[in-house]
Enzyme design. Structure first.
Site, PDB file in Angstrom:
ATOM      1  N   GLY A 108       0.798  -1.219   0.000  1.00  0.00           N
ATOM      2  CA  GLY A 108       0.000   0.000   0.000  1.00  0.00           C
ATOM      3  C   GLY A 108       0.829   1.265   0.000  1.00  0.00           C
ATOM      4  O   GLY A 108       0.378   2.316  -0.461  1.00  0.00           O
ATOM      5  N   GLU A 131       2.549  -8.527  -2.167  1.00  0.00           N
ATOM      6  CA  GLU A 131       1.276  -9.149  -1.794  1.00  0.00           C
ATOM      7  C   GLU A 131       1.165 -10.626  -2.149  1.00  0.00           C
ATOM      8  O   GLU A 131       0.593 -11.404  -1.374  1.00  0.00           O
ATOM      9  CB  GLU A 131       0.105  -8.369  -2.434  1.00  0.00           C
ATOM     10  CG  GLU A 131      -0.167  -7.009  -1.817  1.00  0.00           C
ATOM     11  CD  GLU A 131       0.628  -5.874  -2.426  1.00  0.00           C
ATOM     12  OE1 GLU A 131       0.343  -4.708  -2.125  1.00  0.00           O
ATOM     13  OE2 GLU A 131       1.568  -6.164  -3.227  1.00  0.00           O
TER      14      GLU A 131
END
Length: 258
Positions: A108, A131
């Site tokens: 993020g 991720e």
């Protein structure tokens, strides 16, 4: 206490991700605080350019894994949709934004930097989309913005390997524009912000909008939007003053931003 702070230095608004004890990780509260601060930036006429950075040794180390670990599929989708909405608000601010990436920009955090218009990095910064190593996809725009910024092959490699790269590599592939010694980063970011703020702001914002619109559409549609933006500028006092000064071989000292 807000996890995102806003400080004004002249025409520059400094937005600081301020959760250093968690390396500024993004949970729902941090995203809500960022959302509120972005509204402040947009609505403050004194702020012409925003610089986004992180407190401590991290820009943003990623989304909060502890909070996400127990999500259901429905909760995961809702969290991704909310974060994407906040980052789209950042991307679509009328005012230019500069990411001053001072440390870790992972997951993020990398996505946050990519939602800004310009990215500068400290020589201590590290970037990545880790991720898939956690069993998920990027969720806040990483699969969309990274390919647009660095090309499909580079984006595929970064996302599918989950590897982390240093600032110099990020500059080589076009993820960041400049790399500076850590102690110079904020001064350089504010210097760049002030250089942007010194120009005619109607033209600056229309230029940003035209670039952003063009990245989302075909060439003909983008060119048509550019023509609208170009024409609109001829209705401003700044255009009249600047071109009159140029014709008269004078130097304009300040814009009215109208």
């Amino acid at each position: 206490m807000s996890f995102v702070t806003l400080e004004k230095k002249g025409p520059v608004g400094i937005v600081t991700m301020n959760r250093p004890e968690a390396l500024n990780a993004l949970d729902k509260q941090v995203l809500e605080d960022l959302n509120a601060v972005l509204d402040q930036v947009e609505n403050d006429p004194e702020i012409l350019v925003a610089v986004v950075t992180g407190a401590g040794r991290s820009f943003v180390a990623g989304a909060d894994i502890g909070q996400m670990s127990g999500f259901t599929a429905v909760e995961g989708k809702a969290f991704g949709a909310y974060g994407n909405g906040v980052f789209l608000k950042l991307e679509n601010l009328t005012k230019p934004t500069i990411a001053a990436v001072n440390g870790f920009a992972l997951g993020g955090g990398c996505e946050l930097s990519m939602a800004c218009d310009i990215r500068l990095a400290s020589d201590k910064a590290k970037f990545g989309q880790p991720e898939v190593g956690l069993g998920i996809t990027p969720g806040f725009g990483g699969t969309q913005r990274l390919a647009r910024i660095v090309g499909v092959s580079n984006a595929m490699e970064l996302i599918l390997t989950a590897k982390t790269i240093k600032a110099e590599e990020a500059q080589r592939i076009g993820l960041v524009s400049h790399v500076y010694p850590a102690e110079e980063l904020m001064d350089k970011a504010i210097e760049l912000a002030n250089a942007i703020a010194a120009n005619a702001q109607v033209a600056v914002r229309q230029s940003k909008a035209a670039i952003r619109r063009g990245m989302q559409t075909d060439m003909a549609t983008g060119a048509a939007f550019e023509a609208e933006a170009f024409g609109l500028c001829f209705a401003t006092e700044d255009q009249k003053d600047a071109m009159r000064a140029f014709v008269n071989k004078e130097k304009i000292t300040a814009f009215k931003n109208r």
